[in-house]
Design a protein around this motif. Structure first.
Motif, PDB file in Angstrom:
ATOM      1  N   THR A 271      85.898 -63.225  -4.522  1.00 34.27           N
ATOM      2  CA  THR A 271      86.824 -63.640  -5.596  1.00 34.27           C
ATOM      3  C   THR A 271      87.512 -62.412  -6.188  1.00 34.27           C
ATOM      4  OG1 THR A 271      85.341 -65.477  -6.124  1.00 34.27           O
ATOM      5  CG2 THR A 271      87.008 -64.952  -7.766  1.00 34.27           C
ATOM      6  N   LEU A 272      86.725 -61.368  -6.449  1.00 39.51           N
ATOM      7  CA  LEU A 272      87.298 -60.140  -7.016  1.00 39.51           C
ATOM      8  C   LEU A 272      88.286 -59.508  -6.037  1.00 39.51           C
ATOM      9  CD1 LEU A 272      84.132 -58.683  -8.732  1.00 39.51           C
ATOM     10  CD2 LEU A 272      86.283 -59.194  -9.892  1.00 39.51           C
ATOM     11  N   ASN A 273      87.948 -59.559  -4.751  1.00 41.02           N
ATOM     12  CA  ASN A 273      88.838 -58.980  -3.738  1.00 41.02           C
ATOM     13  C   ASN A 273      90.197 -59.668  -3.705  1.00 41.02           C
ATOM     14  OD1 ASN A 273      87.672 -56.673  -2.539  1.00 41.02           O
ATOM     15  ND2 ASN A 273      86.125 -57.986  -1.583  1.00 41.02           N
ATOM     16  N   VAL A 274      90.207 -60.980  -3.986  1.00 37.26           N
ATOM     17  CA  VAL A 274      91.487 -61.713  -4.023  1.00 37.26           C
ATOM     18  C   VAL A 274      92.368 -61.142  -5.141  1.00 37.26           C
ATOM     19  CG1 VAL A 274      92.558 -63.965  -4.500  1.00 37.26           C
ATOM     20  CG2 VAL A 274      90.541 -63.812  -3.006  1.00 37.26           C
ATOM     21  N   PHE A 275      91.736 -60.819  -6.281  1.00 35.37           N
ATOM     22  CA  PHE A 275      92.509 -60.226  -7.385  1.00 35.37           C
ATOM     23  C   PHE A 275      92.958 -58.808  -7.057  1.00 35.37           C
ATOM     24  CE2 PHE A 275      90.367 -63.549  -9.878  1.00 35.37           C
ATOM     25  CZ  PHE A 275      91.465 -64.032 -10.594  1.00 35.37           C
ATOM     26  N   MET A 276      92.060 -58.054  -6.380  1.00 39.21           N
ATOM     27  CA  MET A 276      92.368 -56.655  -6.099  1.00 39.21           C
ATOM     28  C   MET A 276      93.419 -56.511  -5.002  1.00 39.21           C
ATOM     29  SD  MET A 276      88.535 -55.137  -6.486  1.00 39.21           S
ATOM     30  CE  MET A 276      88.815 -53.584  -5.665  1.00 39.21           C
ATOM     31  N   LYS A 277      93.347 -57.406  -3.998  1.00 38.28           N
ATOM     32  CA  LYS A 277      94.320 -57.333  -2.888  1.00 38.28           C
ATOM     33  C   LYS A 277      94.909 -58.727  -2.691  1.00 38.28           C
ATOM     34  CE  LYS A 277      91.266 -53.947  -0.653  1.00 38.28           C
ATOM     35  NZ  LYS A 277      89.881 -54.254  -1.018  1.00 38.28           N
ATOM     36  N   PRO A 278      95.794 -59.140  -3.611  1.00 39.38           N
ATOM     37  CA  PRO A 278      96.309 -60.516  -3.535  1.00 39.38           C
ATOM     38  C   PRO A 278      97.202 -60.702  -2.301  1.00 39.38           C
ATOM     39  CG  PRO A 278      97.458 -59.275  -5.242  1.00 39.38           C
ATOM     40  CD  PRO A 278      96.387 -58.379  -4.703  1.00 39.38           C
ATOM     41  N   PRO A 279      97.281 -61.945  -1.783  1.00 37.20           N
ATOM     42  CA  PRO A 279      98.199 -62.201  -0.657  1.00 37.20           C
ATOM     43  C   PRO A 279      99.637 -61.915  -1.101  1.00 37.20           C
ATOM     44  CG  PRO A 279      97.248 -64.252  -1.524  1.00 37.20           C
ATOM     45  CD  PRO A 279      96.529 -63.124  -2.182  1.00 37.20           C
ATOM     46  N   PRO A 280     100.519 -61.556  -0.156  1.00 33.83           N
ATOM     47  CA  PRO A 280     101.872 -61.134  -0.515  1.00 33.83           C
ATOM     48  C   PRO A 280     102.644 -62.139  -1.369  1.00 33.83           C
ATOM     49  CG  PRO A 280     101.476 -60.893   1.858  1.00 33.83           C
ATOM     50  CD  PRO A 280     100.271 -61.532   1.295  1.00 33.83           C
ATOM     51  N   ASN A 281     102.396 -63.449  -1.178  1.00 30.18           N
ATOM     52  CA  ASN A 281     103.172 -64.450  -1.927  1.00 30.18           C
ATOM     53  C   ASN A 281     102.544 -64.834  -3.271  1.00 30.18           C
ATOM     54  OD1 ASN A 281     100.973 -65.648  -0.828  1.00 30.18           O
ATOM     55  ND2 ASN A 281     102.029 -67.478  -0.053  1.00 30.18           N
ATOM     56  N   ALA A 282     101.414 -64.178  -3.658  1.00 27.81           N
ATOM     57  CA  ALA A 282     100.718 -64.558  -4.905  1.00 27.81           C
ATOM     58  C   ALA A 282     101.556 -64.152  -6.123  1.00 27.81           C
ATOM     59  CB  ALA A 282      99.360 -63.870  -4.977  1.00 27.81           C
ATOM     60  N   PRO A 283     101.566 -65.010  -7.194  1.00 24.63           N
ATOM     61  CA  PRO A 283     102.299 -64.624  -8.410  1.00 24.63           C
ATOM     62  C   PRO A 283     101.648 -63.378  -9.037  1.00 24.63           C
ATOM     63  CG  PRO A 283     100.969 -66.583  -8.800  1.00 24.63           C
ATOM     64  CD  PRO A 283     100.871 -66.287  -7.336  1.00 24.63           C
ATOM     65  N   PRO A 284     102.422 -62.558  -9.767  1.00 23.23           N
ATOM     66  CA  PRO A 284     101.835 -61.344 -10.357  1.00 23.23           C
ATOM     67  C   PRO A 284     100.713 -61.703 -11.335  1.00 23.23           C
ATOM     68  CG  PRO A 284     104.102 -61.678 -11.119  1.00 23.23           C
ATOM     69  CD  PRO A 284     103.834 -62.711 -10.072  1.00 23.23           C
TER      70      PRO A 284
END
Length: 386
Positions: A271-284
């Motif tokens: 879960t933390l990794n998703v925040f640290m390295k979000p997918p390119p299309n993720a909102p800021p």
């Protein structure tokens, strides 16, 4: 009595300083423990300039005609007298300051939660109680100011608890004493205060960060944390909360979390990794910016994140607390417009570049100071704004 219990008594008779450790006086049952290692804290490069300025007020002679708030001047005078009587060197003698609180869920808005605060270091046992007049006046003054009370001073009663002289401030219900090893103990809970007068191993139940400043949450603080996270991606981890700590050192913050179920650690890490390295299309996401360059480590039921803090971010945070202007921002002898020599008055809020964040509430009587600007570049006459 255990080995070495006679030593503080002998030292007190000789008037010698005895070393005490703050955390060794913590009672059991704390939900939250804050720690400050004075020896390392005072050397933090983010803190040192502001702290040296404040400590200078206690050690330097008064400056003639210096504009000083009379209440502050009286406080400083009393505190200087107290330091002289107790032979305390405010720079070298304090060691570890710890603050423990519990029952936070039941805390009432106008009332301090039950707490114990301890200052360990190198102090003469009992010396403070001999100098109590100047000190209890200061304690009362501080309590009044914190409460912004109606100005009436509370009566101080002298008691004996656990073989030491204790000052009890009746209006606020606060006990103050020096333990037999010289540590200062303050509390508003008689039973926990009594336990804290004797060093014990109760502190081993708490998870302390290794950084100079930190906060630890016990498993018992779970009910404070879990409801806040139930609607978040961290809901499952929150249900298995086993404790946490946050530590600050120059250049970084370290957050450590312990879960009661080790099997939940991989999910928390991903879960933390998703925040640290979000997918390119993720909102800021503000969390992504905050976790820039962070490193995750896991060991058994514990996960820790080391978050780098750039200097400018640290200064911005300190500026917001009104603690200190950024080091080097005001050269010696230079002050922001309208500020008296002697530095910024208490309650000053320095506006960081870009202004204060929306919804910032300023303390009553705060003085807002714009951040120091670079000297204006020389301009051609026609470029000067009307």
């Amino acid at each position: 009595g255990g080995a070495g219990e006679g030593t503080p008594a002998v030292a007190a008779a000789l008037g010698a300083k005895v070393k005490s450790v703050g955390r060794a006086h913590l009672p059991p049952g704390c939900d939250v423990v804050a720690t400050l290692d004075w020896t390392r804290f005072k050397e933090l490069k983010s803190i040192k300039p502001g702290l040296d300025r404040e400590l200078g007020k206690l050690t330097r002679p008064p400056v003639p005609n210096e504009p000083v708030d009379p209440e502050t001047a009286a406080d400083v005078k009393k505190f200087k007298e107290f330091l002289e009587k107790t032979k305390i060197d405010p720079v070298q003698d304090p060691g570890e300051l710890v603050l423990c609180a519990w029952g936070l869920e039941q805390a009432q808005p106008e009332k301090a939660p039950p707490f114990v605060a301890v200052l360990g270091g190198n102090f003469i046992p009992g010396a403070a109680m001999e100098a109590l007049d100047s000190f209890s006046e200061r304690i009362k003054g501080l309590l009044e100011r914190v409460r912004r009370g109606n100005g009436e001073k509370g009566a101080v009663e002298i008691l004996e608890i656990g073989g030491v002289k204790v000052a009890f401030e009746k209006k606020e219900g606060v006990y103050f004493a020096q333990a037999k090893d010289g540590a200062f103990v303050v509390s508003n809970d008689r039973a926990q205060f009594e336990k804290s007068l004797t060093a014990s191993t109760a502190f081993q139940a708490y998870k302390f960060p290794t950084e100079p400043v930190g906060v630890s949450l016990s498993k018992s603080a779970g009910p404070l944390i879990t409801p806040q996270l139930l609607q978040s991606p961290f809901a499952v981890a929150a249900e298995h909360f086993g404790g946490a700590s946050l530590g600050y050192d120059d250049g970084h913050l370290k957050l450590a979390v312990v879960l009661t179920d080790e099997k939940q650690i991989p999910a928390l890490e991903s879960t933390l990794n998703v925040f640290m390295k979000p997918p390119p299309n993720a909102p800021p996401n503000p969390m992504t910016a905050a976790l820039q360059g962070a490193k995750i480590t896991t060991t058994g039921p514990e996960l820790s994140i080391d978050i780098p803090l750039p200097d400018d971010m640290t200064q911005g945070l300190l500026g917001r607390t009104g603690f200190a202007p950024p080091p080097g921002a005001y050269p010696p002898g230079a002050y922001p417009p309208g500020m008296p020599p002697g530095g910024l008055p208490p309650g000053t809020v320095i506006v960081p570049p870009g202004g204060l964040p929306p919804g910032t509430t300023l303390p009553p009587g705060a003085v807002v100071v714009p951040p120091p600007s670079a000297p204006p570049a020389p301009k051609k006459p026609q470029a000067v704004a009307k």
